[in-house]
Design an enzyme around this catalytic site. Structure first.
Site, PDB file in Angstrom:
ATOM      1  N   ILE A   1       0.877  -1.189   0.000  1.00  0.00           N
ATOM      2  CA  ILE A   1       0.000   0.000   0.000  1.00  0.00           C
ATOM      3  C   ILE A   1       0.910   1.233   0.000  1.00  0.00           C
ATOM      4  O   ILE A   1       1.696   1.408   0.942  1.00  0.00           O
ATOM      5  CB  ILE A   1      -0.883   0.033   1.280  1.00  0.00           C
ATOM      6  CG1 ILE A   1      -1.807  -1.195   1.353  1.00  0.00           C
ATOM      7  CG2 ILE A   1      -1.695   1.328   1.367  1.00  0.00           C
ATOM      8  CD1 ILE A   1      -2.899  -1.271   0.291  1.00  0.00           C
ATOM      9  N   HIS A   2       0.869   2.023  -1.036  1.00  0.00           N
ATOM     10  CA  HIS A   2       1.728   3.220  -1.025  1.00  0.00           C
ATOM     11  C   HIS A   2       1.166   4.430  -1.761  1.00  0.00           C
ATOM     12  O   HIS A   2       1.743   5.505  -1.710  1.00  0.00           O
ATOM     13  CB  HIS A   2       3.114   2.902  -1.586  1.00  0.00           C
ATOM     14  CG  HIS A   2       3.095   2.715  -3.083  1.00  0.00           C
ATOM     15  ND1 HIS A   2       2.932   1.492  -3.664  1.00  0.00           N
ATOM     16  CD2 HIS A   2       3.179   3.602  -4.095  1.00  0.00           C
ATOM     17  CE1 HIS A   2       2.931   1.626  -4.966  1.00  0.00           C
ATOM     18  NE2 HIS A   2       3.065   2.893  -5.277  1.00  0.00           N
ATOM     19  N   ARG A   3       0.032   4.263  -2.475  1.00  0.00           N
ATOM     20  CA  ARG A   3      -0.514   5.397  -3.231  1.00  0.00           C
ATOM     21  C   ARG A   3      -0.821   6.558  -2.309  1.00  0.00           C
ATOM     22  O   ARG A   3      -1.447   6.357  -1.252  1.00  0.00           O
ATOM     23  CB  ARG A   3      -1.845   5.009  -3.875  1.00  0.00           C
ATOM     24  CG  ARG A   3      -1.736   4.087  -4.985  1.00  0.00           C
ATOM     25  CD  ARG A   3      -1.518   4.778  -6.284  1.00  0.00           C
ATOM     26  NE  ARG A   3      -1.167   3.732  -7.210  1.00  0.00           N
ATOM     27  CZ  ARG A   3      -0.543   3.911  -8.349  1.00  0.00           C
ATOM     28  NH1 ARG A   3      -0.201   5.125  -8.727  1.00  0.00           N
ATOM     29  NH2 ARG A   3      -0.271   2.917  -9.118  1.00  0.00           N
TER      30      ARG A   3
ATOM     31  N   ARG B   1       7.121   5.784   2.108  1.00  0.00           N
ATOM     32  CA  ARG B   1       5.981   6.689   2.325  1.00  0.00           C
ATOM     33  C   ARG B   1       5.017   6.102   3.363  1.00  0.00           C
ATOM     34  O   ARG B   1       4.436   6.822   4.171  1.00  0.00           O
ATOM     35  CB  ARG B   1       5.246   6.857   0.993  1.00  0.00           C
ATOM     36  CG  ARG B   1       3.917   7.544   1.082  1.00  0.00           C
ATOM     37  CD  ARG B   1       3.114   7.286  -0.170  1.00  0.00           C
ATOM     38  NE  ARG B   1       3.476   8.165  -1.269  1.00  0.00           N
ATOM     39  CZ  ARG B   1       3.245   9.466  -1.308  1.00  0.00           C
ATOM     40  NH1 ARG B   1       2.687  10.064  -0.294  1.00  0.00           N
ATOM     41  NH2 ARG B   1       3.585  10.171  -2.354  1.00  0.00           N
TER      42      ARG B   1
ATOM     43  N   ASP C   1      -2.225  -1.539  -3.991  1.00  0.00           N
ATOM     44  CA  ASP C   1      -2.702  -0.363  -4.722  1.00  0.00           C
ATOM     45  C   ASP C   1      -1.663   0.050  -5.767  1.00  0.00           C
ATOM     46  O   ASP C   1      -1.751   1.130  -6.342  1.00  0.00           O
ATOM     47  CB  ASP C   1      -3.045   0.799  -3.768  1.00  0.00           C
ATOM     48  CG  ASP C   1      -1.860   1.283  -2.962  1.00  0.00           C
ATOM     49  OD1 ASP C   1      -0.736   0.763  -3.143  1.00  0.00           O
ATOM     50  OD2 ASP C   1      -2.051   2.206  -2.147  1.00  0.00           O
TER      51      ASP C   1
END
Ligand code: UD1
Length: 358
Positions: A205-207, A240, A278
């Site tokens: 998950i990084h968006r 992030r 994502d």
């Protein structure tokens, strides 16, 4: 004179895409290539590890741009790329995907009158709130050669009035996957993480849309917790995401680890019960490795993976994530070939050589 290409890369997915293309360019007559690294990704696990594992050539320039707001990051790249292009005078600039590095590579070249080839052209999420969507739309409209992974992407371009220079060539990530799979040791990788085939989930998950909105990230973590009640869930975290998840608390059953390299990621995807992500690129790799996928977004550019039933969209909502994973585990649909046959690099170089002749 051989066609002189300069390829600009900066972020993880671009390293994976460009590796087979760099090898193909090096092996063919009539074309030369050099890599420029913008420095968008700079942590060891995000950059250097990929260069060594994918056997990428040393960049001829490393711009060291690093992080910043989108304007600051992209602007710094533009200033540096002007200098590089004027010194190198390439016949064509190659740019991949949809990152800030992609956009800067194309914009600087176009303004200097240097032709641009965009690889992975024509992808659309139709969501202009995504920075990646803005990057791809602008890059496609600046490009002279547009290399599409599939027909849907070419159709998207035609709808926007882009008809010349478009070619469907397949997806470089598949070339890269074939190359990586030759050398992975799946059993050793699973052993290292104490996992058994088919009895764990793999998630990324990084968006920005998911990580920068605390309510969304909380809901996603609650969804991962539900899924992790069935099998352990391995979550290699982008820089992030890492601090944000730590702040909110790592849910039980979720194992937060540092980002992993490409071979390790592919081994873990291959044997996972299902993947939750994502990421853009990962959705395709999960498909080619015949693992069910749940994409934690409201839309995807890789619509074909959803149409054939191997990928499901789930909103940032715990029960939507849980239901999508249950459905993904329950079905094994047919698995048609998508996005070419692993020879995108060869196809792209063929088109570049035709471009050089004309
Ligand atoms: C970028 C792409 C995204 C792609 C992703 C793949 C854009 C707009 N987005 O997102 O489409 O899916 O790469 O990984 O270009 N950071 C580090 N170390 C690094 C790199 C980044 O700590 O090596 C941190 C930065 O400080 C920043 C954050 O990660 O806070 C975001 O980095 P950035 O390069 O702007 O975009 P990504 O989120 O990586």
């Amino acid at each position: 004179m051989p066609l002189k290409t300069v390829t600009v890369v900066g972020a993880r997915p671009e390293f994976v895409q460009t590796a087979p293309l760099a090898r193909e360019i090096a092996s063919r007559d009539g074309i030369t290539g050099g890599l420029v690294h913008t420095g968008q990704h700079y942590d060891y696990e995000m950059s250097e590890l990929f260069f060594s594992q994918l056997e990428l050539p040393e960049p001829i320039y490393h711009l060291g741009v690093g992080s910043g707001s989108h304007g600051v990051q992209t602007g710094a790249m533009l200033a540096e790329l002007d200098r590089v292009y004027l010194a190198e005078r390439p016949d064509i600039v190659i740019t991949h995907g949809d990152t800030n590095s992609t956009l800067a590579a194309a914009l600087s070249a176009a303004k200097l009158g240097i032709p641009v080839a965009h690889v992975e052209a024509g992808l659309r999420s139709w969501n202009r709130a995504m920075p990646e969507e803005l990057n791809r739309v602008v890059t496609d409209h600046l490009a002279d050669l547009l290399f599409c992974p599939g027909q849907t992407a070419a159709d998207n371009l035609r709808r926007e009035g882009i008809a010349t220079g478009v070619a469907v060539v397949g997806d470089l990530m598949q070339d890269s996957l074939h190359w990586t799979m030759r050398s992975i040791d799946t059993a050793a990788t699973l052993d290292h993480h104490g996992l058994r085939p088919g009895e764990y989930f793999f998630a990324t998950i990084h968006r920005a849309e998911n990580t920068d909105d605390e309510a969304r990230l909380r809901a996603i973590l609650a969804g991962l917790e539900k899924v992790a009640a069935v099998h352990p869930l391995l979550l290699p975290a982008h820089p992030r995401t890492r601090p944000r998840i730590r702040d909110l608390g790592v849910p039980p059953g979720v194992r937060l680890i540092d980002p992993v390299g490409h071979p390790e990621a592919m081994a873990l995807v291959k044997e996972a019960a299902a993947v939750l992500t994502d990421s853009g690129g990962l959705q395709k790799e999960v498909y080619w490795l015949e693992t069910p996928c749940v994409t934690v977004r409201t839309e995807t550019e890789w619509v074909e993976t959803v149409q054939v039933g191997w990928n499901r969209l789930a909103d940032a909502d715990p029960s939507s994530i849980e239901l999508a994973v249950e459905a993904a585990l329950a079905e094994r649909p047919d698995h048609p070939d998508l996005y070419g046959d692993g020879h995108a690099a060869r196809n792209i170089v063929d088109h570049l050589l035709t471009f050089a002749r004309n």
